[in-house]
Design a protein around this motif. Structure first.
Motif, mmCIF file in Angstrom:
data_model
loop_
_atom_site.group_PDB
_atom_site.id
_atom_site.type_symbol
_atom_site.label_atom_id
_atom_site.label_comp_id
_atom_site.label_asym_id
_atom_site.label_seq_id
_atom_site.Cartn_x
_atom_site.Cartn_y
_atom_site.Cartn_z
ATOM 1 N N ILE A 59 79.106 -22.456 -15.588
ATOM 2 C CA ILE A 59 78.380 -22.954 -16.740
ATOM 3 C C ILE A 59 77.925 -21.813 -17.657
ATOM 4 C CG2 ILE A 59 76.046 -22.902 -15.800
ATOM 5 C CD1 ILE A 59 75.916 -25.890 -16.747
ATOM 6 N N THR A 102 58.944 -22.024 -32.207
ATOM 7 C CA THR A 102 59.510 -23.068 -31.358
ATOM 8 C C THR A 102 60.859 -22.642 -30.803
ATOM 9 O OG1 THR A 102 58.586 -24.503 -33.060
ATOM 10 C CG2 THR A 102 59.724 -25.565 -31.246
ATOM 11 N N VAL A 105 60.343 -20.390 -28.034
ATOM 12 C CA VAL A 105 59.965 -21.051 -26.781
ATOM 13 C C VAL A 105 61.218 -21.330 -25.965
ATOM 14 C CG1 VAL A 105 59.050 -23.174 -25.789
ATOM 15 C CG2 VAL A 105 57.831 -22.043 -27.632
ATOM 16 N N ALA A 108 62.509 -18.130 -24.659
ATOM 17 C CA ALA A 108 61.733 -17.645 -23.518
ATOM 18 C C ALA A 108 62.123 -18.385 -22.253
ATOM 19 C CB ALA A 108 60.237 -17.836 -23.797
ATOM 20 N N TYR A 109 62.362 -19.668 -22.400
ATOM 21 C CA TYR A 109 62.774 -20.473 -21.239
ATOM 22 C C TYR A 109 64.084 -19.938 -20.674
ATOM 23 C CZ TYR A 109 64.649 -24.422 -18.644
ATOM 24 O OH TYR A 109 65.211 -25.212 -17.681
ATOM 25 N N VAL A 110 65.048 -19.734 -21.557
ATOM 26 C CA VAL A 110 66.359 -19.267 -21.108
ATOM 27 C C VAL A 110 66.227 -17.901 -20.434
ATOM 28 C CG1 VAL A 110 68.657 -18.603 -21.864
ATOM 29 C CG2 VAL A 110 67.539 -20.579 -22.884
ATOM 30 N N ARG A 112 63.474 -16.466 -19.066
ATOM 31 C CA ARG A 112 62.737 -16.475 -17.808
ATOM 32 C C ARG A 112 63.529 -17.108 -16.680
ATOM 33 N NH1 ARG A 112 58.599 -13.839 -16.096
ATOM 34 N NH2 ARG A 112 57.881 -15.646 -14.916
ATOM 35 N N ARG A 113 64.352 -18.086 -17.008
ATOM 36 C CA ARG A 113 65.087 -18.791 -15.977
ATOM 37 C C ARG A 113 66.441 -18.152 -15.693
ATOM 38 N NH1 ARG A 113 62.706 -23.722 -14.840
ATOM 39 N NH2 ARG A 113 64.265 -23.819 -13.196
ATOM 40 N N VAL B 44 56.703 -28.935 -25.834
ATOM 41 C CA VAL B 44 56.917 -27.497 -25.988
ATOM 42 C C VAL B 44 56.096 -26.744 -24.948
ATOM 43 C CG1 VAL B 44 56.544 -25.551 -27.526
ATOM 44 C CG2 VAL B 44 57.544 -27.659 -28.407
ATOM 45 N N ILE B 47 57.895 -26.712 -21.789
ATOM 46 C CA ILE B 47 58.954 -25.707 -21.704
ATOM 47 C C ILE B 47 58.352 -24.353 -21.324
ATOM 48 C CG2 ILE B 47 60.693 -24.453 -23.020
ATOM 49 C CD1 ILE B 47 61.544 -27.212 -22.546
ATOM 50 N N LEU B 48 57.195 -24.048 -21.937
ATOM 51 C CA LEU B 48 56.537 -22.784 -21.614
ATOM 52 C C LEU B 48 56.104 -22.754 -20.152
ATOM 53 C CD1 LEU B 48 54.484 -22.156 -24.844
ATOM 54 C CD2 LEU B 48 56.447 -20.867 -24.004
ATOM 55 N N GLU B 50 57.649 -24.240 -17.768
ATOM 56 C CA GLU B 50 58.869 -23.952 -17.020
ATOM 57 C C GLU B 50 59.172 -22.459 -17.032
ATOM 58 O OE1 GLU B 50 60.998 -25.744 -15.119
ATOM 59 O OE2 GLU B 50 59.454 -27.280 -15.299
ATOM 60 N N ALA B 51 58.878 -21.816 -18.154
ATOM 61 C CA ALA B 51 59.230 -20.413 -18.293
ATOM 62 C C ALA B 51 58.275 -19.508 -17.534
ATOM 63 C CB ALA B 51 59.272 -20.034 -19.774
ATOM 64 N N PHE B 52 57.004 -19.810 -17.544
ATOM 65 C CA PHE B 52 56.043 -18.818 -17.083
ATOM 66 C C PHE B 52 55.233 -19.188 -15.845
ATOM 67 C CE2 PHE B 52 56.718 -17.872 -21.587
ATOM 68 C CZ PHE B 52 57.163 -16.565 -21.457
ATOM 69 N N ARG B 55 57.119 -21.326 -9.654
ATOM 70 C CA ARG B 55 57.796 -22.554 -9.245
ATOM 71 C C ARG B 55 56.887 -23.524 -8.493
ATOM 72 N NH1 ARG B 55 63.142 -23.685 -9.286
ATOM 73 N NH2 ARG B 55 63.897 -21.610 -9.733
ATOM 74 N N ARG B 58 54.511 -25.507 -10.673
ATOM 75 C CA ARG B 58 55.043 -26.175 -11.857
ATOM 76 C C ARG B 58 54.812 -27.680 -11.856
ATOM 77 N NH1 ARG B 58 60.681 -23.304 -12.120
ATOM 78 N NH2 ARG B 58 59.870 -21.233 -12.548
ATOM 79 N N ALA B 145 72.469 -27.634 -12.281
ATOM 80 C CA ALA B 145 73.687 -26.951 -12.696
ATOM 81 C C ALA B 145 74.619 -26.671 -11.526
ATOM 82 C CB ALA B 145 73.335 -25.635 -13.391
ATOM 83 N N GLU B 165 61.974 -29.937 -15.173
ATOM 84 C CA GLU B 165 62.257 -30.096 -16.596
ATOM 85 C C GLU B 165 62.233 -31.554 -17.030
ATOM 86 O OE1 GLU B 165 63.831 -27.931 -14.732
ATOM 87 O OE2 GLU B 165 64.277 -26.091 -15.825
#
Lengths: 119, 552, 634
Positions: A59, A102, A105, A108-110, A112-113, B44, B47-48, B50-52, B55, B58, B145, B165
């Motif tokens: 992917i 935005t 954001v 940042a998600y991409v 961090r993950r 939004v 999403i943040l 999820e990022a910070f 786990r 969350r 994924a 998510e």
């Protein structure tokens, strides 16, 4: 019936475009078959080692492509704003900053993950 | 002189005038948009998270953010309604893009509540088999994924990962749904459509069990949805070509002749073809979303494949949003065209009711049966839309509110009946469930009776309202077909009840998982709404009636 | 005062809610709480009573509108209560006797595990019965009517682990449904005829006569049907005997003192309708006369003490119905007998319960005997109740029953002679069967061997004070109530404003009648003494001549019902089932088959390929566009 003519023309044009591109590519392109040529997208991406359900692709390639599109669209949106920056004033600036924030954001998600790491 | 020759310079002139006009900063009424903005903000924030957020934390954080966001949005809707937006005044906010009026606020309120209940079912983590290492397992793939059945997936499951998510995705979908019935112009409508659809496509692919089925359903939904979006967009283009504006109210004015049509096209083509075909194509895009025949084919496959809590949310909320948009389009933009769209919609409604009810009879899977039931209900709702009067609007609004809670409750019950392979959705597995788990069976029976429209359930109140509005609007034959289809539909609902209560339980039958407070609350709210709207529907009718005037 | 009226009902209703919903938490307090709330209700009733007494005789009524229950178009039903002298009488009887029986049950049910439910049901019954007698319209009365039916059903089947109890409950329920249909039809008829349900709007001679004689007669007959069901009158009498399967306090309260008299209340309350419908009145007196003899005869043959008393109840209510059917000359006496009967019959049942309590639920009188020594209090109170019911001069029954007999003769003509004769004959039989019970139970030698003597029976003992005390209070009532009511025609003056009254003129003088009654009573007593007191009572019922056997079988009521209704009904149902299977189902199956076939065919369209879905969408789109354009072209 006169009123339908433009729509008919539109339909014919659209169908014509699809047909012409596909047919002309088939007619004009050189035909040198080899392994790389048969790979998807001809770019060296291989199907995963244990294809389940008929073969799947990693992917990561698509992730990078999507990220590109996100920033691409951001730029596309920034251009008209830059052109009419005067007219839009502070409102435009704030809205654009919000928009960029935005997008970041998502970025940042991409990040961090692990979306930016190839392996 | 050919038509195209005239059109070319005219289009050019449109282009140039647009460029020459000075650009002003748009006026945005943030307060009136607050329900949508709050939900988007929460998404939004999700999403943040999820990022910070690590786990482990969350899930809790996401649930909190989501519920707080929903509470805030609902407060915003109530606040707007309290200041009189639904009843005494209405406004087209954001330069005419978002209508803040009765139907908008009623449906937005409904959507937020429905989502809140749906989120409770989505957040359930106590039904899947658990272990000491992984104490909480939800209904979603540990790593979406990863290839199904791969080592990656197993490792992710062992590590106790989960796709949190879904919470921001739900909120994004909700924000699109909030925009959808409130959209004041075709472009906003399209954006709402896409924002609500894209997260749903994703969420359909997230099932923990039977992942291939789930992914297949997502791909089908995506492909067909894209196809339908294309119809919608093409219709938008044609209508713009006809009217020279995207505003729903503006289009209506052009239709009635109060405003001049597109100057460029007016000279040659008299425009009706653009109007008729454009209108029809936009309606088709919306009919796809509500699952009306002949655009229904995705419904059973997607309902079956998607994770059940998502199916419940999708089935309930999408229907509310899409019918809201359909109502607005037909009542605000095309009311003067009703002599054109009504006969066609008659046909669609009849086919939808009949096909939904008839095909459901031979279904053997609970989720597929509920999918066909949802198709049939789309048909019943269409009869209310066709009524073409204020009563029809309020009846549809009520029906949507009533139906969505029944649907949520029913799918939440489906998540409880399980065996070693996950949810036991084959109907034969439900034999004798009433003896083993009377409470669950009785609750499910209540929802089925509501679907069937038995008195003292919300389904009856809703059907009664819709059919009486349609009869008043002159669609008596449609009502007759509707009642006949209800009778056919009652058969397969009652058959499930018979199976649950009068068939011998199977020795290897499924067990009923004991839900946590989350799903328990979701089911309880669904059942309570079903009973309250069935026994004391009057206040809700009054509310829907007050909220049934569109701003033009 | 208006709010007290609501509170009067709310108290037992609250009790029922707390006890039935409270779960195990209230187990411990259940008996006391239930009794206290019943007592509270009685106290409130007494306060209201003193308030009513303070008002002038013509205006003794309190109305209380709680809320509008339903309002659709011209259909309007209020939850409103109306307290007048008639309902006041009932309120005092229900709450008074009810409280006593609650207290008695504390002792009687002390060892039952389901005490909490029992008291909950009893409270529920009180609330429903109060709604019944306090309703100011027939619709609300119907609610109470069904409520007491429900409570009765629950309590008859209280020991549902016994199949006989479960069956009896079902039987009572079913038979009562037949009567309830009568009341339901009456309510429908009233609404279509008068456009209202309220007593105020219907029960006026002018209003009723405006509807015409035919309507009034029809109404009277369906009301009578309702009364027959609830009050166990012929032909709907068969459930009462079996209802004795319930705990004895229930038999005393519901199936003797209060609920079964609801039919008398209904007829008396609807006096305006019956006064306008002589045919219906005739039907009422016939039912009353037949039942009073029927019940008395059945009572003579039963060896089960409770069933014998049940026959007696049926018979006594027959007297009341007879009196109520006589019209204004009888209403007051019907109610007066109802009240005195409430005292002595409840007392008799409690006495029977006391004996059963001592004898481990033995009900066969052939296994009693000589109990007077072992249970002196029970003997004394039961004995006073016995003297009251047979109409021993000076006791309650003497006053109230004599008045009814007198009124029956006063009906005049052949009718009067027949009815009066029946009533007199009934009095003689009453004396016979009651003396039989008395003698078999308390006198003679004990016909059982106690465990101490190597037998199986427990040693009889007197019941605890909590059970004896209510019996004593009821015995006092049995002795004095009749005299108290008759002194200066108090009861007559109290009730007259509601029911109306006219003096009848008996062709036989009062003195002669009284003398005849007493003679007949003594005859009955003597016969019973001769049969059961002078000789040894066999431990098993001897094979007797067929009339006795028939009476033992409740005069064949169940055989009749079975032959006519059960078998006939079964045959009718079979016929319907056949029609359903061949005619209706055939059609349904045809349709279902068509739907199913269509379904499987349509289902094939759902082949799972996204390309064919897309194609169907495209086809649909083309069709819709074409249809839209076509509609415009047409």
């Amino acid at each position: 019936m006169n009123s339908y003519v433009p729509i008919l023309v539109l339909g014919v044009l659209a169908a014509g475009f699809a047909v012409v591109t596909v047919v002309s590519a088939a007619l004009t392109g050189p035909k040198r078959y080899n392994r790389a040529k048969l790979d998807p997208y001809e770019c060296g991406i291989e199907a995963s080692p244990q294809p389940a359900g008929g073969g799947r692709f990693p992917i990561k390639y698509y992730l990078t492509a999507m990220l590109f599109i996100v920033f691409d669209i951001e730029i596309v949106f920034l251009y008209p704003w830059a052109v009419s920056f005067d007219a839009l004033g502070v409102f435009g600036l704030v809205e654009m900053l919000l928009f960029i924030a935005t997008v970041f954001v998502a970025y940042a998600y991409v990040w961090r993950r692990g979306g930016l790491e190839w392996d | 002189m050919s038509a195209t020759a005239v059109a070319a310079p005219a289009v050019h002139s449109l282009w140039t005038t647009a460029a020459a006009a000075p650009i002003h900063a748009p006026k945005i009424e943030y307060a009136q948009l607050s329900p949508i903005l709050v939900v988007l903000g929460a998404a939004v924030a999700g999403i943040l998270v999820e990022a910070f957020v690590p786990r482990r934390a969350r899930y809790g954080t996401q649930l909190a953010v989501t519920l707080i966001g929903l509470a805030g949005a609902f407060a915003a809707v109530v606040g707007l309604a309290a200041t009189g937006y639904a009843t005494t005044k209405a406004d087209l906010a954001a330069m005419g893009s978002i209508a803040v009026d009765g139907p908008s606020l009623f449906l937005q309120g409904t959507l937020i509540l429905v989502t809140a209940v749906g989120v409770l079912a989505i957040a359930e983590r106590g039904l899947e088999p658990q272990s000491r290492e992984v104490p909480h397992v939800d209904a979603f793939a540990p790593q979406a994924a990863a290839v199904p059945g791969s080592e990656d997936e197993k490792a992710a499951a062992r590590a106790g990962w989960s796709t949190t998510e879904v919470f921001p995705l739900t909120l994004f979908a909700l924000s699109g749904m909030l925009v959808f019935p409130a959209a004041g112009d075709l472009l906003t409508l399209f954006i709402g459509l896409e924002i609500l659809s894209l997260p749903l496509y994703l969420m359909c692919a997230l099932a923990r069990r039977r992942r291939l089925l789930s992914q297949e359903s997502a791909v089908k939904y995506f492909l067909l949805g894209a196809f339908a979006s294309a119809f919608f967009l093409f219709g938008t283009a044609l209508l713009y070509g006809y009217a020279g504006t995207l505003d729903l109210g503006g289009i209506a004015k052009v239709v009635t002749g109060d405003a001049a049509p597109n100057a460029a096209l007016n000279a040659s083509a008299h425009g009706d073809a653009l109007l008729l075909i454009g209108g029809a194509m936009i309606v088709m895009g919306l009919l796809f979303k509500v699952g009306a025949v002949p655009f229904h084919a995705w419904t059973p496959d997607v309902y079956q494949g998607a994770p059940t809590p998502i199916t419940g949310f999708m089935a309930a909320a999408t229907k509310v949003a899409a019918f809201g948009a359909l109502l607005r389009l037909l009542y605000v933009a095309l009311p003067e065209m009703r002599w054109d769209w009504r006969p066609v919609m008659w046909g669609v409604a009849i086919l939808t009711m009949a096909l939904g009810a008839i095909v459901a009879v031979t279904q053997t899977d609970v989720k597929r049966m509920l999918a066909y039931s949802s198709i049939a209900h789309a048909g019943f709702l269409l009869t209310g839309v066709i009524a073409g009067n204020k009563q029809g609007v309020s009846a549809v609004l009520f029906y949507l509110a009533a139906y969505s809670f029944v649907t949520l409750g029913a799918f939440a019950v489906v998540t409880l009946v399980r065996d070693a392979g996950g949810e036991a959705t084959h109907l034969s597995r439900w034999d004798g469930l009433g003896r083993r788990s009377p409470l669950v069976a009785v609750t499910f029976a209540l929802f089925l009776l509501a679907f069937a429209g038995i008195p003292l359930t919300s389904g009856f109140s809703g059907k009664f309202a819709v059919f009486s509005a349609a009869a008043k609007g002159g669609a008596v034959p449609l009502v007759v077909v509707g009642v006949l289809c209800s009778a056919v539909a009652a058969f397969f609902y009652v058959r499930v009840i018979v199976r649950m209560f009068f068939a011998e339980p199977r020795a290897d039958g499924p067990s009923v998982a004991v839900p946590s407070a989350l799903t328990g609350t979701a089911i309880a709210v669904g059942a309570a709404a079903t009973l309250v709207l069935g026994v004391f529907p009057q206040w809700a009718f009054d509310l829907a009636d007050k909220a049934s005037v569109f701003i033009r | 005062m208006n709010s007290l009226l609501g509170l009067l009902i709310a108290a037992p209703l609250l009790g029922a809610a707390v006890l039935l919903l409270g779960g195990r938490f209230v187990d411990r307090v259940a008996p006391v709480l239930g009794s206290a709330l019943a007592g509270l209700s009685f106290v409130l009733g007494a306060i209201l009573f003193s308030n009513l007494l303070g008002k002038p005789a013509s205006g003794r009524a309190i109305d209380s509108d709680l809320f509008t229950w339903m309002h659709v178009g011209t259909f309007k039903a209020d939850a409103a209560f109306h307290l007048d002298q008639l309902s006041m009488t009932f309120v005092l009887l229900i709450t008074g006797v009810g409280t006593l029986i609650h207290i008695y049950s504390i002792g009687y049910m002390a060892h039952d595990e389901k005490r909490r439910k029992f008291f909950g049901y009893l409270n529920l019954f009180l609330a429903a019965m109060l709604i019944l007698v306090l309703a100011d319209n027939y619709l609300l009365l119907y609610v109470g009517w069904e409520g007491v039916g429900l409570a009765s059903y629950l309590l008859i089947g209280f020991w549902q682990h016994k199949p006989s109890a479960a069956t009896a409950a079902k039987k009572a329920f079913l038979v009562n449904r037949v009567g309830d249909i009568g009341l339901a039809v009456a309510v429908f008829l009233m609404f279509t005829t008068f456009g209202t349900f309220t007593f105020q709007g219907i029960l006026h001679p002018s209003v009723v006569s405006s509807a015409g004689q035919g309507k009034a007669t029809a109404l009277g007959l369906v009301l009578l049907l309702a009364a027959c069901g609830k009050s166990a009158q012929v032909p709907l009498q068969s459930w009462l005997g079996d209802a004795m399967e319930g705990p004895t306090p229930v038999s005393a309260l519901i199936h003797a003192a209060t609920m079964v008299t609801a039919g008398v209340y209904l007829i008396t309350r609807s006096s305006a309708i019956f006064n306008a419908a002589p045919t219906a009145q005739l039907a009422v007196v016939c039912v009353g006369a037949v039942t009073l003899l029927f019940g008395a005869i059945v009572g003579c043959a039963k060896d089960d003490i409770k069933k014998a008393l049940a026959g007696s109840t049926m018979s006594q209510i027959g007297y009341m119905i007879l009196a109520a059917g006589l019209g204004p000359i009888g209403y007051v006496f019907a109610i007066m007998h109802l009240v005195t009967h409430g005292f002595f019959k409840a007392g008799l049942f409690l006495g029977a319960g006391s004996i059963m309590h001592a004898r481990e639920d033995e009900v066969d009188m052939r296994k009693y005997g000589g109990l007077w020594k072992k249970m002196p209090w029970t003997f004394a109170t039961f004995g006073l109740g016995y003297l009251a019911i047979i109409g021993f001069p000076g006791l309650s029954g003497f006053f109230s029953k004599d008045k009814i007999i007198e009124a029956a003769f006063a009906k005049g003509g052949t009718e009067g002679w027949i009815l009066g004769g029946a009533a007199l004959l009934g009095a003689a039989i009453t004396a016979y069967y009651m003396s039989r019970i008395m003698v078999m139970t308390f006198f003679g030698k004990p016909r059982y061997t106690t465990k101490a003597e190597g037998g199986t029976s427990p040693e009889a003992h007197e019941s605890p004070a909590v059970m004896v005390a209510p019996m004593v209070v009821l015995a006092v009532g049995s002795v004095f109530a009749g005299g108290f009511f008759s002194l200066g025609s108090r009861f007559l003056h109290w009730l007259e404003p509601v029911t109306g009254h006219s003096e009848g003129h008996s062709p036989v003088s009062t003195g002669v009648l009284t003398a005849a009654t007493i003679v007949l009573m003594l005859l009955g007593m003597g016969l019973a003494w001769f049969q059961y007191g002078m000789r040894e009572v066999p431990a098993a019922a001897p094979r007797s001549i067929w009339p006795v056997r028939l009476a033992r079988r409740d005069l064949g009521q169940d055989d009749f019902n079975h032959a006519v209704f059960v078998r006939g009904g079964t045959r009718f149902a079979d016929g319907l089932a056949e029609f359903d299977a061949k005619g209706v189902d055939g059609a349904v199956r045809g349709v279902a088959g068509a739907v199913g076939g269509g379904s499987s065919r349509l289902r094939k369209l759902q082949n799972g390929y996204v390309r064919s879905y897309a194609f169907s969408m495209f086809g649909g789109a083309v069709l819709i566009v074409a249809a839209t354009l076509f509609m415009r072209a047409v």
